[in-house]
Scaffold this motif. Structure first.
Motif, PDB file in Angstrom:
ATOM      1  N   UNK A 173       0.805  -1.216   0.000  1.00 54.70           N
ATOM      2  CA  UNK A 173       0.000   0.000   0.000  1.00 54.70           C
ATOM      3  C   UNK A 173       0.843   1.274   0.000  1.00 54.70           C
ATOM      4  N   UNK A 174       2.122   1.144   0.280  1.00 54.58           N
ATOM      5  CA  UNK A 174       2.988   2.325   0.380  1.00 54.58           C
ATOM      6  C   UNK A 174       2.853   3.202  -0.861  1.00 54.58           C
ATOM      7  N   UNK A 175       2.468   4.451  -0.662  1.00 58.07           N
ATOM      8  CA  UNK A 175       2.386   5.394  -1.759  1.00 58.07           C
ATOM      9  C   UNK A 175       1.135   5.296  -2.599  1.00 58.07           C
ATOM     10  N   UNK A 176       0.246   4.372  -2.289  1.00 58.46           N
ATOM     11  CA  UNK A 176      -0.988   4.211  -3.052  1.00 58.46           C
ATOM     12  C   UNK A 176      -2.141   4.925  -2.353  1.00 58.46           C
ATOM     13  N   UNK A 177      -2.964   5.585  -3.130  1.00 55.56           N
ATOM     14  CA  UNK A 177      -4.178   6.223  -2.622  1.00 55.56           C
ATOM     15  C   UNK A 177      -5.359   5.549  -3.316  1.00 55.56           C
ATOM     16  N   UNK A 178      -5.854   4.475  -2.717  1.00 54.50           N
ATOM     17  CA  UNK A 178      -6.911   3.698  -3.368  1.00 54.50           C
ATOM     18  C   UNK A 178      -8.192   4.492  -3.523  1.00 54.50           C
ATOM     19  N   UNK A 179      -8.428   5.448  -2.659  1.00 52.28           N
ATOM     20  CA  UNK A 179      -9.655   6.235  -2.762  1.00 52.28           C
ATOM     21  C   UNK A 179      -9.685   7.035  -4.057  1.00 52.28           C
ATOM     22  N   UNK A 180      -8.564   7.606  -4.430  1.00 54.71           N
ATOM     23  CA  UNK A 180      -8.507   8.466  -5.615  1.00 54.71           C
ATOM     24  C   UNK A 180      -8.062   7.732  -6.871  1.00 54.71           C
ATOM     25  N   UNK A 181      -7.563   6.527  -6.720  1.00 53.95           N
ATOM     26  CA  UNK A 181      -7.080   5.776  -7.882  1.00 53.95           C
ATOM     27  C   UNK A 181      -8.233   5.457  -8.829  1.00 53.95           C
ATOM     28  N   UNK A 182      -7.981   5.630 -10.105  1.00 54.18           N
ATOM     29  CA  UNK A 182      -9.008   5.330 -11.100  1.00 54.18           C
ATOM     30  C   UNK A 182      -8.962   3.856 -11.484  1.00 54.18           C
ATOM     31  N   UNK A 183     -10.107   3.352 -11.890  1.00 53.80           N
ATOM     32  CA  UNK A 183     -10.211   1.983 -12.370  1.00 53.80           C
ATOM     33  C   UNK A 183     -10.939   1.956 -13.699  1.00 53.80           C
ATOM     34  N   UNK A 184     -10.427   1.170 -14.651  1.00 53.31           N
ATOM     35  CA  UNK A 184     -11.023   1.055 -15.972  1.00 53.31           C
ATOM     36  C   UNK A 184     -11.346  -0.408 -16.250  1.00 53.31           C
ATOM     37  N   UNK A 185     -12.511  -0.640 -16.835  1.00 55.82           N
ATOM     38  CA  UNK A 185     -12.941  -1.971 -17.255  1.00 55.82           C
ATOM     39  C   UNK A 185     -13.018  -1.970 -18.773  1.00 55.82           C
ATOM     40  N   UNK A 186     -12.306  -2.920 -19.403  1.00 60.40           N
ATOM     41  CA  UNK A 186     -12.228  -2.976 -20.860  1.00 60.40           C
ATOM     42  C   UNK A 186     -12.895  -4.245 -21.398  1.00 60.40           C
ATOM     43  N   UNK A 187     -13.528  -4.095 -22.557  1.00 61.51           N
ATOM     44  CA  UNK A 187     -13.877  -5.239 -23.415  1.00 61.51           C
ATOM     45  C   UNK A 187     -13.079  -5.057 -24.687  1.00 61.51           C
ATOM     46  N   UNK A 188     -12.051  -5.869 -24.880  1.00 59.30           N
ATOM     47  CA  UNK A 188     -11.112  -5.603 -25.955  1.00 59.30           C
ATOM     48  C   UNK A 188     -10.424  -4.278 -25.703  1.00 59.30           C
ATOM     49  N   UNK A 189     -10.484  -3.383 -26.676  1.00 61.84           N
ATOM     50  CA  UNK A 189      -9.877  -2.057 -26.522  1.00 61.84           C
ATOM     51  C   UNK A 189     -10.877  -1.000 -26.060  1.00 61.84           C
ATOM     52  N   UNK A 190     -12.128  -1.403 -25.880  1.00 65.43           N
ATOM     53  CA  UNK A 190     -13.185  -0.445 -25.528  1.00 65.43           C
ATOM     54  C   UNK A 190     -13.343  -0.336 -24.012  1.00 65.43           C
ATOM     55  N   UNK A 191     -13.364   0.882 -23.496  1.00 67.17           N
ATOM     56  CA  UNK A 191     -13.643   1.102 -22.081  1.00 67.17           C
ATOM     57  C   UNK A 191     -15.150   0.976 -21.860  1.00 67.17           C
ATOM     58  N   UNK A 192     -15.557   0.023 -21.034  1.00 67.64           N
ATOM     59  CA  UNK A 192     -16.985  -0.185 -20.778  1.00 67.64           C
ATOM     60  C   UNK A 192     -17.383   0.189 -19.356  1.00 67.64           C
ATOM     61  N   UNK A 193     -16.425   0.586 -18.547  1.00 68.45           N
ATOM     62  CA  UNK A 193     -16.726   1.038 -17.194  1.00 68.45           C
ATOM     63  C   UNK A 193     -15.542   1.771 -16.604  1.00 68.45           C
ATOM     64  N   UNK A 194     -15.823   2.763 -15.771  1.00 65.86           N
ATOM     65  CA  UNK A 194     -14.734   3.483 -15.125  1.00 65.86           C
ATOM     66  C   UNK A 194     -15.235   4.120 -13.828  1.00 65.86           C
ATOM     67  N   UNK A 195     -14.313   4.315 -12.907  1.00 63.37           N
ATOM     68  CA  UNK A 195     -14.659   4.928 -11.630  1.00 63.37           C
ATOM     69  C   UNK A 195     -13.420   5.059 -10.777  1.00 63.37           C
ATOM     70  N   UNK A 196     -13.606   5.406  -9.528  1.00 63.98           N
ATOM     71  CA  UNK A 196     -12.494   5.507  -8.581  1.00 63.98           C
ATOM     72  C   UNK A 196     -12.842   4.714  -7.317  1.00 63.98           C
ATOM     73  N   UNK A 197     -11.832   4.578  -6.462  1.00 60.54           N
ATOM     74  CA  UNK A 197     -12.044   3.863  -5.210  1.00 60.54           C
ATOM     75  C   UNK A 197     -13.029   4.527  -4.279  1.00 60.54           C
ATOM     76  N   UNK A 198     -13.334   5.797  -4.514  1.00 58.43           N
ATOM     77  CA  UNK A 198     -14.318   6.486  -3.684  1.00 58.43           C
ATOM     78  C   UNK A 198     -15.701   5.854  -3.807  1.00 58.43           C
ATOM     79  N   UNK A 199     -15.938   5.119  -4.915  1.00 57.17           N
ATOM     80  CA  UNK A 199     -17.228   4.453  -5.103  1.00 57.17           C
ATOM     81  C   UNK A 199     -17.378   3.216  -4.217  1.00 57.17           C
ATOM     82  N   UNK A 200     -16.289   2.777  -3.600  1.00 54.55           N
ATOM     83  CA  UNK A 200     -16.287   1.544  -2.805  1.00 54.55           C
ATOM     84  C   UNK A 200     -16.381   1.907  -1.319  1.00 54.55           C
TER      85      UNK A 200
END
Length: 261
Positions: A173-200
């Motif tokens: 966890x050193x140096x990681x900010x999971x709350x602000x980190x972005x997350x991307x969900x891909x199907x092939x090369x297409x982004x089909x979902x995105x958000x940050x750790x604040x949603x969790x």
């Protein structure tokens, strides 16, 4: 164990083994809101699976986003069990015919290096217990027809747990900010979902602390070595045969899973 709980548990097992969606179990249980009864069904199946040699290796947190809480009319997340045969390696392919109505979530998974067994862990307690984190994909699969319509069905059905994929590279966890980190969900090369750790639940670490307190209350405290799927960064998306799926979490990297045609 009541007859209704045993019948509901068996219905869900049969649906899973036959890869065929079953009718909701809330009618058997006589409730649409009692989570204690829903968790009793989940517990009955946990005891059955363990007696048959299935190994419990962790937990999954569900309904942790504001949208999910509102949809189900609840005020806190839910949880399910993770078993050893649910783990997939990064890049694995899921054979056709293994799932009923699969959907995908982009998550961060935590592996504990210390027991997290105090009744109300603080943020510091929780951070100290984390060994490492990895990007993860949860493949959820409801055994119930239209399970999203009712929270009792969802919880009884192990919060739709099916498979999960863990990334190959682990991070402290050193140096990681999971709350602000972005997350991307891909199907092939297409982004089909995105958000940050604040949603969790505000932060994946907050979700982990919430789960730890719940597991102590349930007399199943989290232990060193347990895996926890902390909750999705973005709304879940359907999966179909032939899909190549990837999740990328800022600061953690990427993991992938494929669905056979």
């Amino acid at each position: 164990m009541s007859t209704a709980i045993a019948q509901a548990a068996e219905r869900l097992r049969q649906a899973e083994s036959s890869v065929t969606a079953c009718e909701p179990v809330r009618g058997l249980l006589g409730t649409e809101t009692d989570l204690r009864t829903a968790y009793a069904v989940q517990r009955a199946n946990r005891e059955h699976f363990i007696s048959q040699g299935r190994r419990l290796i962790g937990r999954k947190i569900g309904t942790s986003s504001p949208a999910a809480l509102k949809m189900f009319g609840i005020t806190a997340p839910t949880y399910g069990m993770l078993y050893h045969d649910m783990v997939l390696n990064d890049g694995d392919t899921i054979p056709a015919g293994r799932l009923i109505q699969p959907r995908l979530e982009a998550e961060v998974a935590v592996v504990l290096e210390r027991d997290l067994d105090m009744p109300n862990p603080t943020l510091v307690d929780t951070l100290r217990a984390v060994g490492y984190v990895v990007p993860a994909i949860e493949v959820v699969d409801s055994r119930i027809i239209n399970t999203a319509s009712n929270i009792v069905d969802l919880v009884a059905d192990n919060v739709s747990g099916a498979f999960f994929v863990l990334g190959s590279v682990v991070r402290k966890l050193d140096g990681l900010d999971l709350r602000r980190a972005s997350g991307l969900l891909y199907r092939g090369d297409e982004v089909i979902g995105q958000g940050t750790g604040a949603a969790v639940w505000g932060n994946p670490i907050n979700a982990l602390a919430w789960l730890a307190a719940k597991q102590v209350k349930a007399e199943m405290p989290l232990r060193a070595g347990d895996v926890v799927m902390t909750g999705t960064y973005c709304p879940m998306q359907p999966a179909k045969p032939g899909d190549a799926i990837a999740v990328e979490i800022q600061g953690l990297g990427r993991c992938e899973v494929n669905f056979a045609s």
